[in-house]
Write an enzyme that holds these catalytic residues in place. Structure first.
Site, PDB file in Angstrom:
ATOM      1  N   GLN A  98      31.672  -7.624  -5.286  1.00 50.62           N
ATOM      2  CA  GLN A  98      30.876  -6.887  -6.287  1.00 50.62           C
ATOM      3  C   GLN A  98      29.644  -6.238  -5.649  1.00 50.62           C
ATOM      4  O   GLN A  98      29.168  -5.211  -6.128  1.00 50.62           O
ATOM      5  CB  GLN A  98      30.428  -7.823  -7.413  1.00 50.62           C
ATOM      6  N   ASN A 122      24.794 -18.431 -11.331  1.00 47.10           N
ATOM      7  CA  ASN A 122      25.041 -17.025 -10.984  1.00 47.10           C
ATOM      8  C   ASN A 122      26.170 -16.999  -9.955  1.00 47.10           C
ATOM      9  O   ASN A 122      26.699 -18.047  -9.570  1.00 47.10           O
ATOM     10  CB  ASN A 122      23.760 -16.375 -10.434  1.00 47.10           C
ATOM     11  N   ASP A 165      24.249 -15.809 -15.007  1.00 43.20           N
ATOM     12  CA  ASP A 165      25.339 -15.915 -15.989  1.00 43.20           C
ATOM     13  C   ASP A 165      24.990 -16.876 -17.110  1.00 43.20           C
ATOM     14  O   ASP A 165      25.410 -16.701 -18.255  1.00 43.20           O
ATOM     15  CB  ASP A 165      26.633 -16.319 -15.294  1.00 43.20           C
ATOM     16  N   GLY A 204      30.376  -9.228 -15.363  1.00 49.91           N
ATOM     17  CA  GLY A 204      28.921  -9.294 -15.521  1.00 49.91           C
ATOM     18  C   GLY A 204      28.640  -9.827 -16.917  1.00 49.91           C
ATOM     19  O   GLY A 204      29.198  -9.312 -17.908  1.00 49.91           O
ATOM     20  N   ALA A 205      27.787 -10.852 -16.988  1.00 48.00           N
ATOM     21  CA  ALA A 205      27.632 -11.576 -18.262  1.00 48.00           C
ATOM     22  C   ALA A 205      27.301 -10.667 -19.458  1.00 48.00           C
ATOM     23  O   ALA A 205      28.005 -10.714 -20.481  1.00 48.00           O
ATOM     24  CB  ALA A 205      26.590 -12.680 -18.089  1.00 48.00           C
ATOM     25  N   ARG A 251      36.426 -16.126 -20.080  1.00 49.44           N
ATOM     26  CA  ARG A 251      35.619 -16.540 -18.910  1.00 49.44           C
ATOM     27  C   ARG A 251      34.565 -17.530 -19.406  1.00 49.44           C
ATOM     28  O   ARG A 251      33.776 -17.211 -20.287  1.00 49.44           O
ATOM     29  CB  ARG A 251      34.986 -15.312 -18.234  1.00 49.44           C
TER      30      ARG A 251
HETATM   31  O1  MRU Z   1      32.229 -12.631 -11.695  1.00 53.60           O
HETATM   32  P1  MRU Z   1      31.270 -11.587 -12.168  1.00 53.60           P
HETATM   33  O2  MRU Z   1      31.359 -10.316 -11.406  1.00 53.60           O
HETATM   34  O3  MRU Z   1      31.374 -11.382 -13.660  1.00 53.60           O
HETATM   35  O4  MRU Z   1      29.840 -12.211 -11.872  1.00 53.60           O
HETATM   36  C1  MRU Z   1      28.703 -11.483 -12.203  1.00 53.60           C
HETATM   37  C2  MRU Z   1      27.441 -12.144 -11.809  1.00 53.60           C
HETATM   38  O5  MRU Z   1      27.428 -13.236 -11.293  1.00 53.60           O
HETATM   39  C3  MRU Z   1      26.184 -11.450 -12.181  1.00 53.60           C
HETATM   40  O6  MRU Z   1      25.174 -11.702 -11.244  1.00 53.60           O
HETATM   41  C4  MRU Z   1      25.709 -11.949 -13.551  1.00 53.60           C
HETATM   42  O7  MRU Z   1      26.734 -11.832 -14.493  1.00 53.60           O
HETATM   43  C5  MRU Z   1      24.519 -11.240 -14.041  1.00 53.60           C
HETATM   44  S1  MRU Z   1      24.919  -9.624 -14.482  1.00 53.60           S
HETATM   45  C6  MRU Z   1      23.668  -8.801 -15.195  1.00 53.60           C
END
Ligand code: MRU
Length: 353
Positions: free
Chosen positions: A187, A238, A228, A56-57, A89
């Site tokens: 997720q 995203n 993201d 999550g970003a 990432r």
């Molecule tokens: O690969 P991830 O689980 O890190 O991806 C997360 C997402 O795409 C979320 O929607 C994004 O980071 C927003 S989180 C507040």
């Protein structure tokens, strides 16, 4: 985030620093186990981000801020630490935002631990404000579709897309959430569903491919997702699958909102075409729960994110309010100074004719 451990409520954050150790709520084991991952040094933290112990970003950004503080405590140079973490990432903007903020704070002689704590607290505050603004969109009876996990687990606390739901629930509204499962890492099914269970919010998990079905039948009033990285024109990266939901939402006249703190906005990129998209291991697609699901000869592609063009986005919920994608630059304007506010509030002398 309030969680129930053996039935007892506890307050937990996704990431924190304790006795020089970066601690992460290990998201690989949720929803079945609450385990804490301990990163004792730079490499352990970098690998934890790559393996999605923390994801999550905004949560990745806060983990990186604590990692920079830890590196400093251990005598590792700020450049070396930032260079390693930068490679973990590539898509989420918050990682780079945090590394730049910490590099600057350290260069200016700030206490690194205090700077990391301040960064994490600002993230939690931004998410809470997103919740307050976004809750205006959630009415009693609303049916909301969300994708991936943009909850407290994806930030330091509250989350982005789930923050409005938390605030609406606090206000006593009763609504329903469709959670797309989010292949291949699930997720949605594992993390968002778990957060909604903790909050007592009614929901159902859908196969990703069922989102269009519910959108087309008028069973969704609003789509609410995280981000993201948001480019200067409002195009938004995203989790993979977001773009498809946005297109089908527009086709069916369903409003599509993105919730993100300003730390996710990247004005250096004119459009989404320039957002780097992480491609993860094909094994994530070729296996399910550790078992092969495809012929061993078959390759796979696994882009972790896609870009939703601004034209599909009804609004972006930031800590500064709900903006149209075309207004996103406004979110990064510095807030007015006290002096400017006082000047604006002063009664003007009538003009002489
Ligand atoms: O690969 P991830 O689980 O890190 O991806 C997360 C997402 O795409 C979320 O929607 C994004 O980071 C927003 S989180 C507040």
């Amino acid at each position: 985030m309030r969680v129930h451990v053996d039935g007892a409520p506890q307050n937990l954050r996704t990431v924190w620093l304790e006795d020089g150790v970066v601690k992460l709520l290990d998201q690989r084991y949720l929803p079945f186990e609450i385990r804490i991952y301990e990163a004792h040094g730079l490499e352990e933290l970098a690998v934890a981000i790559e393996d999605m112990v923390v994801r999550g970003a905004p949560a990745i950004g806060a983990a990186a801020a604590y990692g920079m503080a830890q590196a400093r405590l251990q005598g590792v140079g700020a450049k070396e630490a930032a260079d390693r973490l930068r490679k973990t990432r590539p898509t989420g903007r918050d990682l780079f935002h945090a590394l730049d903020a910490m590099t600057k704070a350290i260069a200016e002689g700030a206490d690194p631990v205090a700077a990391a704590e301040a960064y994490a607290q600002e993230d939690a505050d931004r998410c809470r404000a997103i919740g307050v603004h976004g809750a205006k969109l959630i009415r009693s009876g609303s049916r909301v579709l969300t994708h991936c996990n943009a909850g407290a687990l994806a930030a330091v606390d509250y989350g982005t897309a789930l923050a409005p739901l938390r605030v609406a629930k606090e206000k006593g509204r009763r609504f329903f959430v469709y959670v797309s499962e989010t292949r291949p890492r699930l997720q949605g099914a594992r993390l968002t569903a778990w957060e909604l269970v903790q909050e007592g919010i009614e929901h159902a998990i859908l196969p990703d491919s069922a989102a269009g079905h519910f959108l087309s039948r008028g069973e969704v009033d609003l789509v609410l997702v995280g981000a993201d990285r948001i480019a200067a024109n409002g195009d938004t990266a995203n989790k993979i699958g977001t773009y498809m939901e946005a297109v089908v939402a527009k086709e069916n006249g369903v409003p599509f909102y993105v919730a993100a703190p300003t730390s996710t906005i990247d004005l250096s990129l004119p459009s989404g075409a320039k957002i780097p998209i992480e491609e993860r291991s094909p094994q994530e697609v070729l296996q399910f729960a550790g078992n092969a699901v495809a012929p061993k000869e078959s390759p796979a592609r696994n882009p972790a994110f896609d870009v939703t063009p601004a034209k599909y986005i009804t609004g972006i919920i930031t800590e500064r309010g709900i903006l149209k994608p075309s207004e996103i630059r406004r979110a990064l304007r510095p807030p007015p100074t006290k002096r400017a506010l006082a000047r604006a509030a002063k009664p003007r002398r009538p003009r002489r004719r």
